[in-house]
Design an enzyme around this catalytic site. Structure first.
Site, mmCIF file in Angstrom:
data_model
loop_
_atom_site.group_PDB
_atom_site.id
_atom_site.type_symbol
_atom_site.label_atom_id
_atom_site.label_comp_id
_atom_site.label_asym_id
_atom_site.label_seq_id
_atom_site.Cartn_x
_atom_site.Cartn_y
_atom_site.Cartn_z
ATOM 1 N N HIS A 1 17.628 -0.738 -4.985
ATOM 2 C CA HIS A 1 16.329 -1.547 -4.545
ATOM 3 C C HIS A 1 15.736 -2.092 -5.863
ATOM 4 O O HIS A 1 15.405 -1.232 -6.479
ATOM 5 C CB HIS A 1 15.581 0.474 -4.478
ATOM 6 C CG HIS A 1 14.404 0.408 -3.722
ATOM 7 N ND1 HIS A 1 14.158 1.256 -3.226
ATOM 8 C CD2 HIS A 1 13.408 -0.922 -3.484
ATOM 9 C CE1 HIS A 1 12.123 1.440 -2.164
ATOM 10 N NE2 HIS A 1 12.326 -0.032 -3.304
ATOM 11 N N GLU B 1 18.280 7.182 -1.889
ATOM 12 C CA GLU B 1 18.028 6.988 -2.288
ATOM 13 C C GLU B 1 18.256 7.400 -3.853
ATOM 14 O O GLU B 1 17.309 9.025 -3.620
ATOM 15 C CB GLU B 1 17.148 5.769 -3.186
ATOM 16 C CG GLU B 1 16.984 4.595 -1.642
ATOM 17 C CD GLU B 1 16.107 3.414 -1.677
ATOM 18 O OE1 GLU B 1 15.115 4.081 -2.829
ATOM 19 O OE2 GLU B 1 16.344 3.148 -1.016
ATOM 20 N N ARG C 1 12.449 -1.000 4.103
ATOM 21 C CA ARG C 1 12.961 0.367 4.139
ATOM 22 C C ARG C 1 14.415 0.989 4.775
ATOM 23 O O ARG C 1 14.004 0.550 5.223
ATOM 24 C CB ARG C 1 11.939 1.546 3.903
ATOM 25 C CG ARG C 1 10.563 1.091 3.139
ATOM 26 C CD ARG C 1 11.526 2.095 1.519
ATOM 27 N NE ARG C 1 9.588 2.081 0.881
ATOM 28 C CZ ARG C 1 9.564 0.675 -0.007
ATOM 29 N NH1 ARG C 1 10.513 -0.098 -0.149
ATOM 30 N NH2 ARG C 1 8.288 0.727 -0.626
#
Length: 328
Positions: A289, A270, A241
């Site tokens: 991601h 994000e 993360r």
């Protein structure tokens, strides 16, 4: 009929990777294939009874939940969603249904993230993204890479993903160091790693890969102090993360060449903003991601989601993360 929203289906695969027919016959499904800002979500989701999320792609703060008067059920992947205000959902009587990672359908998908992390690691130390871009532009080789054999991999966290990374590292002939707050020497040794102090890990590793869960204890775990300990030829890999790393300190270190580079799959914000400095740094390999984004993983996620929505439609909700909401 109830209205069901499937959020952030960037690849447009949600309806193909699971059998949604038990939901489609009893509700109206709308798929959103792009990220919505809070203002956009407040308008677009106002009429929906059910919201199906995918990891942390969509934030659901109190300020948004208070603007969704019809919302009755939120489905999440995992047992919690860090960017969901669970207290606000509970107060409003909104049920939150989580997935069941113990279900047999998840047995074959747990390698998705470590496989990707290892691929990003190799791409980063061999400058693959930069050379790919140059090839597209008609150029030829200009960079030099790092051989992994004989080098040291430092694992920040040695849970399920970290242990798999240790196995891969051994296959590549690397020494493995590991550290986390509760890691013991015996646990590390069981997977062929050596437990060291955090400072030692950053000082002695040629590649540091992050595999701890984001919490208040790990937020900012990698900051200016840790980055300053890294060797100038060392690389940082983060598939966990974004906020685990002090982003500003990392950008400063990368710009100054204090570390050789970074491979990043996760970010503080994000999707990563278009004008973000990480997008233009030449010694950074970026991915959007993708750690859990495989057909197998998404199929398992969406199968659980369908199961939870059908149970709610039947009036017998399952896997409720906030049972207090049932009392409202």
């Amino acid at each position: 009929m109830p209205q069901v929203a499937i959020l952030d289906d960037y690849a447009g695969v949600a309806l193909r990777l699971a059998d949604w027919s038990p939901v489609q016959t009893r509700s109206r499904i709308t798929v959103f294939d792009r990220h919505l800002t809070e203002e956009e979500a407040a308008e677009a989701l106002r009429a929906f009874d059910v919201i199906c999320t995918l990891r942390e792609r969509m934030a659901l703060p109190r300020t948004l939940l208070e603007r969704l008067p019809n919302l009755k059920l939120i489905t999440i992947v995992g047992r919690s969603l860090p960017n969901l205000d669970m207290a606000a959902a509970t107060e409003r009587g909104i049920l939150v249904a989580h997935t069941d990672f113990a279900h047999p359908r998840f047995r074959s998908v747990h390698d998705a993230t470590p496989e990707f992390a290892w691929g990003l690691l190799i791409a980063t130390v061999r400058n693959l993204a930069e050379e790919h871009r140059r090839m597209r532009d008609g150029a030829w080789q200009t960079t030099t890479g790092l051989t992994l054999s004989g080098k040291t991999l430092g694992l920040l966290g040695l849970g399920r993903v970290g242990k798999r990374m240790a196995e891969y590292a051994k296959a590549f002939g690397m020494e493995v160091l590991a550290w986390s707050q509760n890691l013991t020497a015996d646990t590390a040794a069981a997977v062929g790693a050596r437990r060291v102090e955090k400072a030692t890990l950053f000082e002695e590793s040629d590649v540091v890969s992050i595999h701890v869960v984001l919490s208040e204890r790990t937020r900012g775990l990698v900051g200016e102090t840790e980055l300053a300990l890294m060797r100038p030829h060392a690389y940082l890999i983060n598939t966990s993360r974004g906020p685990i790393v002090d982003e500003a300190a990392m950008i400063t270190a990368l710009r100054a060449g204090r570390i050789a580079g970074a491979g990043l799959d996760v970010y503080d914000v994000e999707p990563l903003p278009l004008e973000h400095p990480l997008r233009v740094l030449p010694n950074v390999t970026l991915s959007p991601h993708l750690g859990y984004v495989t057909r197998e993983m998404l199929s398992a996620f969406y199968a659980d989601t369908v199961e939870a929505v059908v149970a709610w439609l039947d009036g017998s909700p399952i896997r409720i993360a906030n049972p207090e909401a049932l009392l409202g």
